[in-house]
Design an enzyme around this catalytic site. Structure first.
Site, PDB file in Angstrom:
ATOM      1  CD  GLN A 123      -2.903  -1.108   2.324  1.00  0.00           C
ATOM      2  OE1 GLN A 123      -2.662  -1.756   3.350  1.00  0.00           O
ATOM      3  NE2 GLN A 123      -3.977  -0.375   2.217  1.00  0.00           N
ATOM      4  NE  ARG A 156      -0.298  -4.694  11.946  1.00  0.00           N
ATOM      5  CZ  ARG A 156      -1.343  -4.754  11.133  1.00  0.00           C
ATOM      6  NH1 ARG A 156      -2.011  -3.637  10.834  1.00  0.00           N
ATOM      7  NH2 ARG A 156      -1.719  -5.893  10.610  1.00  0.00           N
ATOM      8  CG  HIS A 163      -1.003  -6.099   5.264  1.00  0.00           C
ATOM      9  ND1 HIS A 163      -1.132  -5.460   6.468  1.00  0.00           N
ATOM     10  CD2 HIS A 163      -2.117  -5.775   4.545  1.00  0.00           C
ATOM     11  CE1 HIS A 163      -2.269  -4.754   6.492  1.00  0.00           C
ATOM     12  NE2 HIS A 163      -2.879  -4.939   5.341  1.00  0.00           N
ATOM     13  CG  ASN A 173      -3.492  -7.346   8.014  1.00  0.00           C
ATOM     14  OD1 ASN A 173      -3.674  -6.736   9.048  1.00  0.00           O
ATOM     15  ND2 ASN A 173      -4.261  -7.160   6.942  1.00  0.00           N
ATOM     16  CD  GLU A 174      -7.770  -7.040   8.168  1.00  0.00           C
ATOM     17  OE1 GLU A 174      -8.001  -6.959   6.963  1.00  0.00           O
ATOM     18  OE2 GLU A 174      -8.114  -6.167   8.970  1.00  0.00           O
ATOM     19  CG  ASN A 218      -6.440  -5.086  11.879  1.00  0.00           C
ATOM     20  OD1 ASN A 218      -5.657  -4.803  12.777  1.00  0.00           O
ATOM     21  ND2 ASN A 218      -6.025  -5.394  10.655  1.00  0.00           N
ATOM     22  CE1 TYR A 241      -9.635  -1.682   9.877  1.00  0.00           C
ATOM     23  CE2 TYR A 241      -9.926   0.684   9.510  1.00  0.00           C
ATOM     24  CZ  TYR A 241      -9.111  -0.439   9.545  1.00  0.00           C
ATOM     25  OH  TYR A 241      -7.771  -0.326   9.262  1.00  0.00           O
ATOM     26  CD  GLU A 293      -5.091  -2.639   9.561  1.00  0.00           C
ATOM     27  OE1 GLU A 293      -6.198  -2.380   9.026  1.00  0.00           O
ATOM     28  OE2 GLU A 293      -4.249  -3.412   9.054  1.00  0.00           O
ATOM     29  CD1 TRP A 300      -6.030   2.081   7.475  1.00  0.00           C
ATOM     30  CD2 TRP A 300      -4.252   0.812   7.948  1.00  0.00           C
ATOM     31  NE1 TRP A 300      -5.460   1.714   6.289  1.00  0.00           N
ATOM     32  CE2 TRP A 300      -4.361   0.943   6.538  1.00  0.00           C
ATOM     33  CE3 TRP A 300      -3.196   0.047   8.461  1.00  0.00           C
ATOM     34  CZ2 TRP A 300      -3.469   0.336   5.661  1.00  0.00           C
ATOM     35  CZ3 TRP A 300      -2.306  -0.533   7.590  1.00  0.00           C
ATOM     36  CH2 TRP A 300      -2.455  -0.401   6.206  1.00  0.00           C
ATOM     37  CD  GLU A 325      -8.522   0.774   1.780  1.00  0.00           C
ATOM     38  OE1 GLU A 325      -7.522   1.056   2.473  1.00  0.00           O
ATOM     39  OE2 GLU A 325      -9.205  -0.251   1.951  1.00  0.00           O
ATOM     40  CD1 TRP A 326      -6.582  -2.880   1.103  1.00  0.00           C
ATOM     41  CD2 TRP A 326      -5.107  -3.837  -0.266  1.00  0.00           C
ATOM     42  NE1 TRP A 326      -5.457  -3.194   1.853  1.00  0.00           N
ATOM     43  CE2 TRP A 326      -4.540  -3.776   1.028  1.00  0.00           C
ATOM     44  CE3 TRP A 326      -4.342  -4.412  -1.296  1.00  0.00           C
ATOM     45  CZ2 TRP A 326      -3.259  -4.253   1.321  1.00  0.00           C
ATOM     46  CZ3 TRP A 326      -3.065  -4.882  -1.015  1.00  0.00           C
ATOM     47  CH2 TRP A 326      -2.541  -4.821   0.285  1.00  0.00           C
TER      48      TRP A 326
HETATM   49  O1  LIG Z   1      -9.654  -0.703   4.505  1.00  0.00           O
HETATM   50  C1  LIG Z   1      -8.780  -0.084   5.405  1.00  0.00           C
HETATM   51  C2  LIG Z   1      -7.768  -1.105   5.905  1.00  0.00           C
HETATM   52  C3  LIG Z   1      -6.810  -1.608   4.819  1.00  0.00           C
HETATM   53  O2  LIG Z   1      -6.175  -0.519   4.174  1.00  0.00           O
HETATM   54  C4  LIG Z   1      -5.779  -2.531   5.485  1.00  0.00           C
HETATM   55  O3  LIG Z   1      -4.754  -2.942   4.591  1.00  0.00           O
HETATM   56  C5  LIG Z   1      -6.475  -3.782   6.002  1.00  0.00           C
HETATM   57  O4  LIG Z   1      -5.688  -4.446   6.985  1.00  0.00           O
HETATM   58  C6  LIG Z   1      -7.850  -3.482   6.521  1.00  0.00           C
HETATM   59  N1  LIG Z   1      -8.725  -4.351   7.031  1.00  0.00           N
HETATM   60  C7  LIG Z   1      -9.891  -3.712   7.223  1.00  0.00           C
HETATM   61  C8  LIG Z   1     -11.144  -4.365   7.705  1.00  0.00           C
HETATM   62  C9  LIG Z   1     -11.461  -5.554   6.740  1.00  0.00           C
HETATM   63  C10 LIG Z   1     -11.680  -5.073   5.349  1.00  0.00           C
HETATM   64  C11 LIG Z   1     -10.585  -4.812   4.535  1.00  0.00           C
HETATM   65  C12 LIG Z   1     -10.771  -4.367   3.216  1.00  0.00           C
HETATM   66  C13 LIG Z   1     -12.056  -4.199   2.713  1.00  0.00           C
HETATM   67  C14 LIG Z   1     -13.150  -4.464   3.544  1.00  0.00           C
HETATM   68  C15 LIG Z   1     -12.950  -4.891   4.861  1.00  0.00           C
HETATM   69  C16 LIG Z   1      -9.726  -2.408   6.865  1.00  0.00           C
HETATM   70  N2  LIG Z   1      -8.465  -2.283   6.450  1.00  0.00           N
END
Ligand SMILES: OC[C@@H]1[C@@H](O)[C@H](O)[C@@H](O)c2[nH]c(CCc3ccccc3)c[n+]21
Length: 457
Positions: free
Chosen positions: A31, A88, A132, A176-177, A299, A301, A365, A411, A418-419
Site C-alpha cells: 500500500q 507497524r 499483508h 494480517n487478516e 483490527n 473498524y 488497526e 490505520w 486502498e486495495w
Molecule cells: O480498509 C482499510 C484497511 C486496509 O487498508 C488494510 O490494509 C487492512 O488491513 C484493513 N482491514 C480492514 C477491515 C477488513 C476489510 C478490509 C478491506 C475491505 C473491507 C474490509 C480495513 N483495512
C-alpha cells in the site's frame, strides 16, 4: 467582560491510558512502498490483480504508491515528529523471495534492515507483519493458499526474516487478516487473487492458519519472544440470534477458535459442509495452529449489522450465510460507507477478554476514510479526528472493564493504496499528494500527537 479563565486541559487529562500503553501507526508494504520492480522484487498477486481490468478503481496499482521505499527516512522523521512509540509495517514477501521460495534476495533484505535501523535511530519500536496480502505470484500459480505447500513456504520466509531482523525486531505478527485473504481473495473475488470459488476458500483459510502455526514454530525456535496474529474482528448486531451467530462464526470464531482453542467451531464446520468435507485438515494441524501466542492483534473498524431473512442468498464474503441479510446500520458513515459505531469496539474487546482470556490484545488497526481537502497546507479532517476520538474513548472503556489492552495503532500513518478502491479512499492521518509525494500531517495527526504526549484524551 470578565477575565476569561484559562483551563490547561492538557494536564487535567480526563481519560488516562495505562502506564506503558503503546501508541503508534500502521501501514502495509504493497500500500505504501511502490518500487514494485526495484532491487529484484518479484510480482505479487496484487501486482497481477491491480493490472487486471476492472478489479481496482481506475486501474490504480501499487507501482509507485507513496514511494516509501525511497522516502522512508522522511516518513520515519514524521513518525518521530508525532511522538509515536511504535510503527507497524509489513514485509513484502516477493521482495525477499521473488519466487516465493529459495535463497533470499539480499537487496530486499537490505531495505528492511535500513528501515529497522532508521526506526531504531528514531526511538520507534518496529512491529512487523510478515504477510499483508502480497503473496508471490509464483506461489499463486501453484494454487496459492489453496495449496498446503504455501504454508510451508511461509514458515521458511518467516525464518529468513527473523534471522535478518530478529536482533532488533521484538514483536512479530504472522498474518494480517486471514479472513480477507481467504474470503475476499478466494470466495468473493473482490481482492487478489480474485477467485470466486467459495468451495476452496475454507481450505485457503486453513492453510493460512497452518502457515501461521508453522511460522510461530519457526520464529519461536529461532528465539522470538513476542509473536502474534492480526485478525479483523467485528461484533455482530442483530435482532435475530441465529443470523448473528452465523456471521459471528464465519467472521470471528472461524479464526479465533483454531488459534486460541485449537478447534474449528462445530457450527461453522457444519454450515461449510455444503462447500467442503474439510479433508484438508490433517492430523496435527490444529495443534500447530494453536501454538501459544503472546499477543492478539485486533483490527476494528465497525460492527456488522445483520437480520434473518428467508430466501436471502449468501453474502459472497460469507459462504454459507444463506438466510442472512445485511441491512446496514442507522449510524453516520465514513467515506467507505462503513458505520461509525465506537461502542462496537468496547463490545468486541470485552467479548474477547471473556471468551478468549489470557491473550493480551493490541489494536493493530482502527481508522477511517473521509474525503480530505488540503487548504493552505492544512487538512481539517474533523470527521476522522472525531472517529478516532470516539474509538479511543471506546478502547478506554474496555480497559476500565478489565481488558488487557496493550496499545493502539492508528490505520494509517499515510494515505495509501486502498486495495480495490485504489487511491480514491484516504485513511491516513498524514495526507499524501500523489503527484508530488508531499506529506502533510492532517489535523487528526496533530491531535493524535497530543494524545500520545498526554497518554490520554
Ligand atoms: O480498509 C482499510 C484497511 C486496509 O487498508 C488494510 O490494509 C487492512 O488491513 C484493513 N482491514 C480492514 C477491515 C477488513 C476489510 C478490509 C478491506 C475491505 C473491507 C474490509 C480495513 N483495512
Amino acid at each position: 467582560m470578565s477575565a476569561q479563565k484559562s483551563y490547561n486541559l492538557q494536564d487535567s487529562g480526563v481519560l488516562r491510558f495505562p502506564e506503558g500503553f503503546v501508541w503508534g501507526a500502521a501501514t502495509a508494504a504493497y500500500q505504501i512502498e511502490g518500487a514494485a520492480r526495484d532491487d529484484g522484487r518479484g510480482p505479487s498477486i496484487w501486482d497481477t490483480f491491480s493490472r487486471t481490468p476492472g478489479k481496482v478503481h481506475a486501474g490504480h496499482t501499487g507501482d509507485v504508491a507513496c514511494d516509501h521505499y525511497h522516502r522512508y527516512p522522511e516518513d520515519v522523521r514524521i513518525m518521530g515528529d508525532l511522538g509515536l512509540h511504535a510503527y507497524r509495517f509489513s514485509i513484502s514477501w516477493p521482495r525477499i523471495q521473488p519466487d516465493g521460495a529459495g535463497p533470499a534476495n539480499p537487496r530486499g533484505l537490505d531495505f528492511y534492515d535500513r528501515l529497522v535501523d532508521e526506526l531504531q535511530g528514531g526511538g520507534i519500536t518496529p512491529i512487523v507483519t510478515l504477510y499483508h496480502w502480497d503473496l508471490p505470484q509464483t506461489l499463486e500459480d501453484r494454487g496459492g493458499w489453496t495449496n498446503r505447500e504455501t504454508a510451508e513456504r511461509f514458515a521458511e520466509y518467516a525464518a529468513i526474516m527473523y534471522s535478518r531482523l530478529g536482533d532488533r525486531v521484538e514483536t512479530w505478527t504472522t498474518l494480517n487478516e486471514p479472513w480477507c485473504s481467504a474470503f475476499l481473495g478466494y470466495a468473493s473475488g473482490i481482492h487478489a487473487p480474485g477467485r470466486t470459488e467459495p468451495e476452496v476458500s475454507f481450505a485457503a483459510a486453513h492453510h493460512l492458519l497452518l502457515g501461521h502455526g508453522l511460522a510461530v514454530q519457526a520464529l519461536r525456535a529461532a528465539g522470538a519472544s513476542q509473536i502474534g496474529i492480526t485478525l479483523n474482528l467485528a461484533p455482530v448486531l442483530s435482532d435475530d440470534a441465529e443470523a448473528a451467530s452465523i456471521v459471528d462464526g464465519l467472521q470471528n470464531r472461524i479464526f479465533l477458535d483454531p488459534v486460541l482453542r485449537g478447534e474449528y467451531p462445530a457450527d461453522v464446520v457444519e454450515r461449510a459442509g455444503r462447500f467442503t468435507d474439510w479433508s484438508f485438515v490433517k492430523d496435527g494441524d490444529l495443534e500447530i495452529i494453536s501454538q501459544p501466542i503472546d499477543l492478539l492483534g485486533v483490527n476494528y473498524y465497525n460492527p456488522q449489522t445483520v437480520t434473518g431473512r428467508a430466501g436471502e442468498p449468501a453474502n459472497p464474503v460469507y459462504p454459507g450465510s444463506e438466510g442472512v441479510a445485511f441491512p446496514g446500520a442507522d449510524a453516520p458513515k465514513t467515506a467507505m460507507g462503513w458505520p461509525v459505531q465506537p461502542f462496537g469496539l468496547t463490545d468486541l474487546l470485552v467479548r474477547l477478554s471473556h471468551d478468549y482470556p489470557g491473550t493480551p490484545l493490541i489494536i493493530t488497526e482502527n481508522g477511517a476514510a473521509f474525503d480530505d481537502v488540503v487548504e493552505d497546507g492544512q487538512v481539517h479532517d474533523v470527521g476522522r479526528l472525531s472517529y478516532l476520538d470516539g474509538h479511543l474513548r471506546a478502547a478506554h472503556a474496555a480497559i476500565e472493564a478489565g481488558v488487557d489492552l496493550r496499545g493502539y495503532l492508528v490505520w494509517s500513518l499515510l494515505d495509501n493504496f486502498e486495495w480495490a478502491e485504489g487511491y480514491r479512499k484516504r485513511f491516513g492521518v498524514v495526507h499524501v499528494d500523489y503527484n508530488t509525494q508531499r506529506r502533510t500531517p492532517k489535523d487528526s495527526a496533530l491531535w493524535y500527537r497530543e494524545v500520545v504526549r498526554r497518554n490520554g484524551l
